[in-house]
Motif scaffolding. Structure first.
Motif, PDB file in Angstrom:
ATOM      1  N   PRO A 122      22.348  81.717 -86.507  1.00  0.00           N
ATOM      2  CA  PRO A 122      22.333  83.172 -86.400  1.00  0.00           C
ATOM      3  C   PRO A 122      21.634  83.860 -87.571  1.00  0.00           C
ATOM      4  N   SER A 123      21.034  83.105 -88.467  1.00  0.00           N
ATOM      5  CA  SER A 123      20.387  83.677 -89.650  1.00  0.00           C
ATOM      6  C   SER A 123      19.151  84.493 -89.270  1.00  0.00           C
ATOM      7  N   ALA A 124      18.812  85.445 -90.111  1.00  0.00           N
ATOM      8  CA  ALA A 124      17.591  86.230 -89.907  1.00  0.00           C
ATOM      9  C   ALA A 124      16.358  85.331 -89.983  1.00  0.00           C
ATOM     10  N   GLU A 125      16.442  84.258 -90.774  1.00  0.00           N
ATOM     11  CA  GLU A 125      15.331  83.313 -90.899  1.00  0.00           C
ATOM     12  C   GLU A 125      14.959  82.716 -89.544  1.00  0.00           C
ATOM     13  N   VAL A 126      15.948  82.482 -88.681  1.00  0.00           N
ATOM     14  CA  VAL A 126      15.698  81.905 -87.359  1.00  0.00           C
ATOM     15  C   VAL A 126      15.615  82.997 -86.293  1.00  0.00           C
ATOM     16  N   GLN A 127      16.564  83.916 -86.278  1.00  0.00           N
ATOM     17  CA  GLN A 127      16.642  84.929 -85.220  1.00  0.00           C
ATOM     18  C   GLN A 127      15.730  86.119 -85.440  1.00  0.00           C
ATOM     19  N   HIS A 133      14.752  89.890 -86.939  1.00  0.00           N
ATOM     20  CA  HIS A 133      15.497  91.156 -86.875  1.00  0.00           C
ATOM     21  C   HIS A 133      15.344  91.811 -85.510  1.00  0.00           C
ATOM     22  N   ALA A 134      14.621  91.145 -84.621  1.00  0.00           N
ATOM     23  CA  ALA A 134      14.438  91.594 -83.245  1.00  0.00           C
ATOM     24  C   ALA A 134      14.136  90.350 -82.410  1.00  0.00           C
ATOM     25  N   PRO A 135      14.429  90.394 -81.110  1.00  0.00           N
ATOM     26  CA  PRO A 135      14.163  89.221 -80.265  1.00  0.00           C
ATOM     27  C   PRO A 135      12.725  88.708 -80.359  1.00  0.00           C
ATOM     28  N   SER A 136      11.776  89.603 -80.542  1.00  0.00           N
ATOM     29  CA  SER A 136      10.363  89.192 -80.633  1.00  0.00           C
ATOM     30  C   SER A 136      10.063  88.415 -81.915  1.00  0.00           C
ATOM     31  N   GLU A 137      10.953  88.496 -82.891  1.00  0.00           N
ATOM     32  CA  GLU A 137      10.759  87.792 -84.161  1.00  0.00           C
ATOM     33  C   GLU A 137      11.436  86.427 -84.193  1.00  0.00           C
ATOM     34  N   ARG A 138      12.130  86.057 -83.093  1.00  0.00           N
ATOM     35  CA  ARG A 138      12.846  84.787 -83.066  1.00  0.00           C
ATOM     36  C   ARG A 138      11.894  83.633 -83.323  1.00  0.00           C
ATOM     37  N   ARG A 139      12.290  82.714 -84.187  1.00  0.00           N
ATOM     38  CA  ARG A 139      11.457  81.580 -84.583  1.00  0.00           C
ATOM     39  C   ARG A 139      11.926  80.303 -83.870  1.00  0.00           C
ATOM     40  N   THR A 140      10.987  79.517 -83.381  1.00  0.00           N
ATOM     41  CA  THR A 140      11.310  78.220 -82.802  1.00  0.00           C
ATOM     42  C   THR A 140      11.273  77.203 -83.945  1.00  0.00           C
ATOM     43  N   ASP A 177      18.981  69.914 -94.647  1.00  0.00           N
ATOM     44  CA  ASP A 177      17.594  70.315 -94.886  1.00  0.00           C
ATOM     45  C   ASP A 177      17.519  71.537 -95.808  1.00  0.00           C
ATOM     46  N   GLY A 178      18.683  71.980 -96.301  1.00  0.00           N
ATOM     47  CA  GLY A 178      18.739  73.107 -97.220  1.00  0.00           C
ATOM     48  C   GLY A 178      19.053  74.442 -96.569  1.00  0.00           C
ATOM     49  N   HIS A 179      19.029  74.525 -95.256  1.00  0.00           N
ATOM     50  CA  HIS A 179      19.332  75.789 -94.578  1.00  0.00           C
ATOM     51  C   HIS A 179      20.825  76.098 -94.734  1.00  0.00           C
ATOM     52  N   ALA A 180      21.132  77.293 -95.240  1.00  0.00           N
ATOM     53  CA  ALA A 180      22.535  77.651 -95.485  1.00  0.00           C
ATOM     54  C   ALA A 180      22.795  79.140 -95.307  1.00  0.00           C
ATOM     55  N   THR A 181      21.933  79.844 -94.569  1.00  0.00           N
ATOM     56  CA  THR A 181      22.102  81.291 -94.468  1.00  0.00           C
ATOM     57  C   THR A 181      22.730  81.763 -93.166  1.00  0.00           C
ATOM     58  N   GLY A 182      23.029  80.856 -92.251  1.00  0.00           N
ATOM     59  CA  GLY A 182      23.644  81.262 -90.989  1.00  0.00           C
ATOM     60  C   GLY A 182      25.152  81.350 -91.093  1.00  0.00           C
ATOM     61  N   ILE A 183      25.708  82.486 -90.690  1.00  0.00           N
ATOM     62  CA  ILE A 183      27.156  82.656 -90.646  1.00  0.00           C
ATOM     63  C   ILE A 183      27.564  82.644 -89.176  1.00  0.00           C
ATOM     64  N   TYR A 184      28.348  81.646 -88.811  1.00  0.00           N
ATOM     65  CA  TYR A 184      28.736  81.397 -87.423  1.00  0.00           C
ATOM     66  C   TYR A 184      30.121  81.984 -87.173  1.00  0.00           C
ATOM     67  N   ALA A 185      30.170  83.178 -86.595  1.00  0.00           N
ATOM     68  CA  ALA A 185      31.437  83.822 -86.240  1.00  0.00           C
ATOM     69  C   ALA A 185      32.089  83.026 -85.110  1.00  0.00           C
ATOM     70  N   TRP A 186      33.399  83.128 -85.010  1.00  0.00           N
ATOM     71  CA  TRP A 186      34.133  82.368 -83.986  1.00  0.00           C
ATOM     72  C   TRP A 186      33.588  82.659 -82.590  1.00  0.00           C
ATOM     73  N   GLY A 187      33.341  83.924 -82.292  1.00  0.00           N
ATOM     74  CA  GLY A 187      32.811  84.280 -80.978  1.00  0.00           C
ATOM     75  C   GLY A 187      31.436  83.685 -80.718  1.00  0.00           C
ATOM     76  N   PHE A 188      30.605  83.603 -81.768  1.00  0.00           N
ATOM     77  CA  PHE A 188      29.282  83.020 -81.619  1.00  0.00           C
ATOM     78  C   PHE A 188      29.377  81.520 -81.351  1.00  0.00           C
ATOM     79  N   LEU A 189      30.305  80.829 -82.030  1.00  0.00           N
ATOM     80  CA  LEU A 189      30.497  79.396 -81.765  1.00  0.00           C
ATOM     81  C   LEU A 189      30.939  79.175 -80.323  1.00  0.00           C
TER      82      LEU A 189
END
Length: 129
Positions: A49-54, A56-63, A89-101
């Protein structure tokens, strides 16, 4: 009814257990409504759910490619509403809320197929290069 803003993926369910497999490649999440999901590290990483992957808009989502061998290095509690997953791999910016899991578990098939289609369309691979 509360006037407080809802957080994205606000939990409607509460986890009763989070268990990381010995090889750190699967996170099992059991909820108080009886559902249990086994979520692979690769899936959790590419759906972060991090901004790095998602973005700030659906069009910015990264594969995110090349994560077939990623593992979860750490599961860190964030208050009483989420966990931060730290990947090897060093990625640590995603916060996974219970509802998101829960959402990731419920939508696993569709999300995974979308991810595989995105990889193919962009000429990317799950393999590390």
């Amino acid at each position: 009814m509360s006037d407080e803003p809802r957080m994205p993926h606000e939990a409607q369910v509460w986890p009763v257990e989070l268990r990381l497999s010995r090889d750190r490649r699967n996170l099992t999440v059991s909820f108080d409504d009886g559902r249990t999901f086994v979520l692979g590290a690769e899936y959790l990483r590419v759906e972060s759910p991090s901004a790095e992957v998602q973005g700030h808009a659906p069009s910015e989502r990264r594969t995110v490619a090349g994560k077939i061998d990623v593992a979860i290095a750490e599961v860190q509690p964030i208050g009483n509403y989420a966990v931060r997953l730290v990947f090897d791999d060093g990625h640590a910016t995603g916060i996974y809320a219970w509802g998101f899991l829960a959402e990731l578990g419920e939508q696993h098939g569709e999300r995974w197929q979308r991810y595989l289609a995105e990889l193919a369309a962009k000429g990317l691979s799950r393999e590390r290069k």
